[in-house]
Structures are given as C-alpha cells and as structure tokens.
Design a protein around this motif. Structure first.
Motif, PDB file in Angstrom:
ATOM      1  N   LEU A   1      34.153  60.277  41.917  1.00  0.00           N
ATOM      2  CA  LEU A   1      33.473  60.774  43.117  1.00  0.00           C
ATOM      3  C   LEU A   1      33.941  59.948  44.303  1.00  0.00           C
ATOM      4  O   LEU A   1      33.903  58.711  44.265  1.00  0.00           O
ATOM      5  CB  LEU A   1      31.953  60.663  42.967  1.00  0.00           C
ATOM      6  CG  LEU A   1      31.122  60.982  44.225  1.00  0.00           C
ATOM      7  CD1 LEU A   1      31.294  62.441  44.642  1.00  0.00           C
ATOM      8  CD2 LEU A   1      29.644  60.662  43.989  1.00  0.00           C
ATOM      9  N   VAL A   2      34.374  60.630  45.354  1.00  0.00           N
ATOM     10  CA  VAL A   2      34.769  59.976  46.603  1.00  0.00           C
ATOM     11  C   VAL A   2      33.710  60.302  47.656  1.00  0.00           C
ATOM     12  O   VAL A   2      33.387  61.473  47.878  1.00  0.00           O
ATOM     13  CB  VAL A   2      36.147  60.471  47.078  1.00  0.00           C
ATOM     14  CG1 VAL A   2      36.546  59.773  48.387  1.00  0.00           C
ATOM     15  CG2 VAL A   2      37.209  60.265  46.002  1.00  0.00           C
ATOM     16  N   ILE A   3      33.168  59.259  48.285  1.00  0.00           N
ATOM     17  CA  ILE A   3      32.193  59.429  49.366  1.00  0.00           C
ATOM     18  C   ILE A   3      32.762  58.766  50.615  1.00  0.00           C
ATOM     19  O   ILE A   3      33.313  57.656  50.539  1.00  0.00           O
ATOM     20  CB  ILE A   3      30.835  58.796  48.996  1.00  0.00           C
ATOM     21  CG1 ILE A   3      30.202  59.520  47.797  1.00  0.00           C
ATOM     22  CG2 ILE A   3      29.877  58.802  50.190  1.00  0.00           C
ATOM     23  CD1 ILE A   3      28.910  58.886  47.314  1.00  0.00           C
ATOM     24  N   TRP A   4      32.617  59.429  51.762  1.00  0.00           N
ATOM     25  CA  TRP A   4      33.129  58.827  53.008  1.00  0.00           C
ATOM     26  C   TRP A   4      32.192  59.149  54.167  1.00  0.00           C
ATOM     27  O   TRP A   4      31.631  60.247  54.243  1.00  0.00           O
ATOM     28  CB  TRP A   4      34.514  59.374  53.333  1.00  0.00           C
ATOM     29  CG  TRP A   4      35.457  58.316  53.838  1.00  0.00           C
ATOM     30  CD1 TRP A   4      35.381  57.642  55.037  1.00  0.00           C
ATOM     31  CD2 TRP A   4      36.604  57.796  53.154  1.00  0.00           C
ATOM     32  NE1 TRP A   4      36.407  56.733  55.128  1.00  0.00           N
ATOM     33  CE2 TRP A   4      37.181  56.807  53.991  1.00  0.00           C
ATOM     34  CE3 TRP A   4      37.203  58.071  51.933  1.00  0.00           C
ATOM     35  CZ2 TRP A   4      38.330  56.094  53.642  1.00  0.00           C
ATOM     36  CZ3 TRP A   4      38.343  57.369  51.569  1.00  0.00           C
ATOM     37  CH2 TRP A   4      38.895  56.394  52.422  1.00  0.00           C
ATOM     38  N   GLY A   5      32.031  58.189  55.058  1.00  0.00           N
ATOM     39  CA  GLY A   5      31.296  58.417  56.302  1.00  0.00           C
ATOM     40  C   GLY A   5      32.246  58.932  57.369  1.00  0.00           C
ATOM     41  O   GLY A   5      33.311  58.353  57.600  1.00  0.00           O
ATOM     42  N   SER A   6      31.870  60.026  58.025  1.00  0.00           N
ATOM     43  CA  SER A   6      32.776  60.648  59.002  1.00  0.00           C
ATOM     44  C   SER A   6      33.020  59.766  60.217  1.00  0.00           C
ATOM     45  O   SER A   6      34.021  59.936  60.924  1.00  0.00           O
ATOM     46  CB  SER A   6      32.209  62.003  59.456  1.00  0.00           C
ATOM     47  OG  SER A   6      31.038  61.813  60.251  1.00  0.00           O
TER      48      SER A   6
ATOM     49  N   ALA B   1      22.630  57.491  47.120  1.00  0.00           N
ATOM     50  CA  ALA B   1      22.208  57.390  45.716  1.00  0.00           C
ATOM     51  C   ALA B   1      22.012  58.773  45.108  1.00  0.00           C
ATOM     52  O   ALA B   1      22.349  58.998  43.939  1.00  0.00           O
ATOM     53  CB  ALA B   1      20.929  56.575  45.616  1.00  0.00           C
ATOM     54  N   ALA B   2      21.478  59.707  45.880  1.00  0.00           N
ATOM     55  CA  ALA B   2      21.273  61.059  45.366  1.00  0.00           C
ATOM     56  C   ALA B   2      22.620  61.703  45.017  1.00  0.00           C
ATOM     57  O   ALA B   2      22.758  62.374  43.982  1.00  0.00           O
ATOM     58  CB  ALA B   2      20.530  61.908  46.394  1.00  0.00           C
ATOM     59  N   GLY B   3      23.628  61.494  45.868  1.00  0.00           N
ATOM     60  CA  GLY B   3      24.954  62.035  45.585  1.00  0.00           C
ATOM     61  C   GLY B   3      25.571  61.424  44.343  1.00  0.00           C
ATOM     62  O   GLY B   3      26.174  62.123  43.513  1.00  0.00           O
ATOM     63  N   VAL B   4      25.401  60.104  44.186  1.00  0.00           N
ATOM     64  CA  VAL B   4      25.945  59.421  43.009  1.00  0.00           C
ATOM     65  C   VAL B   4      25.210  59.870  41.756  1.00  0.00           C
ATOM     66  O   VAL B   4      25.825  60.130  40.708  1.00  0.00           O
ATOM     67  CB  VAL B   4      25.852  57.892  43.186  1.00  0.00           C
ATOM     68  CG1 VAL B   4      26.187  57.172  41.883  1.00  0.00           C
ATOM     69  CG2 VAL B   4      26.781  57.429  44.303  1.00  0.00           C
ATOM     70  N   GLN B   5      23.898  60.002  41.854  1.00  0.00           N
ATOM     71  CA  GLN B   5      23.122  60.388  40.678  1.00  0.00           C
ATOM     72  C   GLN B   5      23.441  61.810  40.224  1.00  0.00           C
ATOM     73  O   GLN B   5      23.538  62.083  39.017  1.00  0.00           O
ATOM     74  CB  GLN B   5      21.628  60.248  40.975  1.00  0.00           C
ATOM     75  CG  GLN B   5      20.775  60.232  39.733  1.00  0.00           C
ATOM     76  CD  GLN B   5      19.536  59.371  39.929  1.00  0.00           C
ATOM     77  OE1 GLN B   5      19.600  58.151  39.920  1.00  0.00           O
ATOM     78  NE2 GLN B   5      18.417  60.022  40.097  1.00  0.00           N
ATOM     79  N   GLU B   6      23.649  62.703  41.177  1.00  0.00           N
ATOM     80  CA  GLU B   6      24.055  64.081  40.839  1.00  0.00           C
ATOM     81  C   GLU B   6      25.394  64.063  40.097  1.00  0.00           C
ATOM     82  O   GLU B   6      25.582  64.772  39.105  1.00  0.00           O
ATOM     83  CB  GLU B   6      24.159  64.901  42.118  1.00  0.00           C
ATOM     84  CG  GLU B   6      24.604  66.342  41.901  1.00  0.00           C
ATOM     85  CD  GLU B   6      24.806  67.091  43.207  1.00  0.00           C
ATOM     86  OE1 GLU B   6      25.061  68.317  43.143  1.00  0.00           O
ATOM     87  OE2 GLU B   6      24.727  66.462  44.283  1.00  0.00           O
ATOM     88  N   PHE B   7      26.310  63.240  40.566  1.00  0.00           N
ATOM     89  CA  PHE B   7      27.616  63.096  39.918  1.00  0.00           C
ATOM     90  C   PHE B   7      27.459  62.538  38.507  1.00  0.00           C
ATOM     91  O   PHE B   7      28.064  63.052  37.557  1.00  0.00           O
ATOM     92  CB  PHE B   7      28.492  62.174  40.772  1.00  0.00           C
ATOM     93  CG  PHE B   7      29.750  61.691  40.098  1.00  0.00           C
ATOM     94  CD1 PHE B   7      30.826  62.548  39.911  1.00  0.00           C
ATOM     95  CD2 PHE B   7      29.854  60.375  39.659  1.00  0.00           C
ATOM     96  CE1 PHE B   7      31.995  62.098  39.296  1.00  0.00           C
ATOM     97  CE2 PHE B   7      31.013  59.926  39.053  1.00  0.00           C
ATOM     98  CZ  PHE B   7      32.084  60.782  38.864  1.00  0.00           C
ATOM     99  N   LEU B   8      26.637  61.521  38.333  1.00  0.00           N
ATOM    100  CA  LEU B   8      26.438  60.919  37.021  1.00  0.00           C
ATOM    101  C   LEU B   8      25.831  61.904  36.038  1.00  0.00           C
ATOM    102  O   LEU B   8      26.214  61.964  34.860  1.00  0.00           O
ATOM    103  CB  LEU B   8      25.536  59.675  37.139  1.00  0.00           C
ATOM    104  CG  LEU B   8      26.122  58.491  37.921  1.00  0.00           C
ATOM    105  CD1 LEU B   8      25.064  57.399  38.073  1.00  0.00           C
ATOM    106  CD2 LEU B   8      27.364  57.945  37.234  1.00  0.00           C
ATOM    107  N   GLN B   9      24.889  62.701  36.513  1.00  0.00           N
ATOM    108  CA  GLN B   9      24.282  63.694  35.643  1.00  0.00           C
ATOM    109  C   GLN B   9      25.320  64.736  35.202  1.00  0.00           C
ATOM    110  O   GLN B   9      25.305  65.186  34.055  1.00  0.00           O
ATOM    111  CB  GLN B   9      23.112  64.371  36.358  1.00  0.00           C
ATOM    112  CG  GLN B   9      21.913  63.426  36.552  1.00  0.00           C
ATOM    113  CD  GLN B   9      20.866  63.993  37.496  1.00  0.00           C
ATOM    114  OE1 GLN B   9      21.113  64.994  38.205  1.00  0.00           O
ATOM    115  NE2 GLN B   9      19.709  63.351  37.557  1.00  0.00           N
ATOM    116  N   GLY B  10      26.232  65.068  36.109  1.00  0.00           N
ATOM    117  CA  GLY B  10      27.248  66.036  35.780  1.00  0.00           C
ATOM    118  C   GLY B  10      28.218  65.552  34.706  1.00  0.00           C
ATOM    119  O   GLY B  10      28.632  66.319  33.845  1.00  0.00           O
ATOM    120  N   ILE B  11      28.574  64.266  34.745  1.00  0.00           N
ATOM    121  CA  ILE B  11      29.546  63.771  33.757  1.00  0.00           C
ATOM    122  C   ILE B  11      28.899  63.498  32.408  1.00  0.00           C
ATOM    123  O   ILE B  11      29.595  63.335  31.407  1.00  0.00           O
ATOM    124  CB  ILE B  11      30.251  62.493  34.258  1.00  0.00           C
ATOM    125  CG1 ILE B  11      29.263  61.315  34.347  1.00  0.00           C
ATOM    126  CG2 ILE B  11      30.938  62.724  35.579  1.00  0.00           C
ATOM    127  CD1 ILE B  11      29.914  59.988  34.661  1.00  0.00           C
TER     128      ILE B  11
END
Length: 312
Positions: A254-259, A300-310
């Motif tokens: 997962l890649v996260i970036w601030g615009s 954290a919500a974005g990371v947790q969604e990713f973790l649940q997916g994998i």
C-alpha cells in the motif's frame, strides 16, 4: 499582602521564563510521550542487538494469528510520531515501533553504517531477537526506503509493505526540500530557532498543536544533533535507492501520499504504484509529509482496510 503579591509575581515570572528554556520543552515533550504511550498500552523497552541497542515501543496483540506491524519513522524523527496512529489500529495486531539507528533513544555511533540496507539488516536482527518471524513493514519517508530495502533483502519475512510518503525514487518533480538540498541548503540542518520554524512548516500541512516552548526544545535538540544527522543523510541518500528495483517486490503493498508534501513531491506516488507489481495507492488531499501524524485516524483506517484485504 504586598510581599505575598510580589513573591507570587516572582514565582509566576520564573515559571513563565522556565517554559522558554529548551530543556523545559524537551522534558515536557518526553514526559507527554511517556504518558501517551502508557495510556495506549505501549511498553518501552531496550533490545540489545549486536553493537547497538534499539529503544522500542511494543504492544502485544489480542489475536495470535494477526501479523506484527513494524512502524519505521523518517529521517531526524523518532518512534513517538507513530503513537496516535498506532492507537487507532485494531488492538488484535501486535505492534513494534523502534527508534532507528542514530535516532531517538537508540543512539548514534560514527562508526556505524546508516545505509538503508544496513538499517534493514539491523531490523532483521531485531525481529530475530524478539522471535518475530514475519511482519508487515510500515515506513514513512526514510522509513519507507528502509522498509522497501528490508522487503528486498528479506522477502520471506515480509508479509506485506506499507509506505507513507516514502523516499527512494527519483521524483518526476522536485519538491521544495529537494531543491534546497540541491542548492546545498538542506532544511534538515538546523542552526537556529528560525531555521527550525521554516523546516517544521515544510513537514506538515496540518500539524497537530504543539506549544511553542516545546517546539523550541525540539529545535535545540536538532541543533545538538546536526553533525550526526548530516552523517546519516550522506548514507541514506546516496546508497540503496530503489530506482529499477521495485519490480522485485511482489508482496501486497500500500502506498499512501499527502498531496501537499513539500519534502517528497506527490508526483512520485504514481511511480511507486506503477513499478510495484501488487500495489494500491491512496492520496490524501491537503495533507503534508506525515499523514500518520496529521490525520492519524484516516491513515490508520486506510492501513487497516489494506490489512483486512490481504488476510482474506
């Protein structure tokens, strides 16, 4: 009564003056972090690994099968920056937050290598010491570069990868900070309170509130460690970069970036996603270089969604 008022005024003046001393700001910052870590259920421990001793925050998870999350801070930062983000994650995940070599309370030695590959090897020894066989590596900035180097060197120990505004690729568009570095004016090399103010304003678009006297304490700490940070930068900026290597990382990423990142331009985000074979990308509008500090709940919500997916 007059003597009492004069005494009270002197006490107030002394206390007010004390808040502007850098040592006071440093003490308040450290004490607040200790209390916050305790409140969130993290235990601070020292873990000897060869010639260095990692200072880490650790919290056990409630589910034995849940992967350990290893959170890696960026250049000149420390483990404390992850606390509010980590507190937003499901408590079933075991969490490990180390101060990387040369940062925080882990210590600095001019004889050590601070190359990303050397930092990754140190982390592998840390995980072995703590009997953590496999982990999700999560890194911000320099920590993202180190996390990717860890995954390249130890793919069998990397269940997944999360990089947040990571360093390591040649950006299509130079950031403000990168332009300054090219001109020999690194914003990370702090010599005064004014330098720190300019640097701090570049790190986040939505910084949490921190009293000025605490920021002054942080500025003094940066000044004290300037020579150390210069040496670390020479290693992590000039070795083990990721151009042409990301294709080797096949684990979920997962890649996260601030615009609004002024340290590492958001134009790199699409490069990361394009070069990683198995990746997702989230861009947070209006956020700067440290989404996990600026918007801990959303990140954290974005990371947790990713973790649940994998894990499905």
């Amino acid at each position: 009564m007059k003597k009492f008022l004069i005494t009270l005024a002197i006490i107030i003046a002394v206390l007010w003056g004390a808040t502007w001393h850098p040592a006071t700001g440093q003490w308040v910052y450290q004490a607040t972090n200790r209390l916050e870590a305790m409140f969130y259920g993290f235990e601070k421990t020292a873990v000897p690994v060869g010639d260095l001793t990692f200072s880490v925050y650790r919290r056990e998870g409630t589910e034995a099968a849940a992967p350990t999350l290893v959170l890696l801070h960026g250049y000149t930062a420390s483990k404390e920056l992850w606390l509010r983000f980590a507190n937003q994650l499901d408590d079933r995940y075991p969490i490990l937050i180390p101060d990387l070599a040369g940062h925080g309370e882990t210590g600095f030695d001019p004889q050590w290598s601070y190359r990303p590959s050397a930092q990754a090897s140190g982390l592998e020894r840390l995980l072995t010491t703590l009997a953590i066989n496999k982990a999700v590596m999560i890194g911000n900035s320099m920590g993202g570069l180190i996390a990717a180097n860890f995954a390249l060197a130890f793919p069998q120990r990397t269940q997944a990868l999360v990089v947040i505004d990571p360093a390591g690729l040649t950006s299509p568009i130079q950031s403000r900070a990168e332009s300054l570095v090219q001109q020999g004016q690194s914003p990370f090399e702090i010599e005064s309170w004014e330098d720190f103010q300019e640097f701090y304003a570049m790190t986040m678009a939505e910084p949490p509130y921190v009293p000025e006297f605490v920021l002054r304490g942080m500025a003094a700490r940066y000044q004290e460690r300037k020579a150390q940070f210069v040496q670390i930068a020479e290693d992590f900026r000039n070795f083990d970069q990721l151009d042409g290597r990301l294709e080797q990382l096949t684990m979920p990423t997962l890649v996260i970036w601030g615009s609004a990142d002024q340290l590492l331009d958001v134009s790199s985000a699409a490069l990361w996603q394009r070069q990683l074979p198995n990746s997702d990308l989230k861009i947070f509008a209006g956020v700067g270089h440290m989404p996990m500090v600026e918007r801990p709940a959303q990140t954290a919500a974005g990371v947790q969604e990713f973790l649940q997916g994998i894990q499905q």
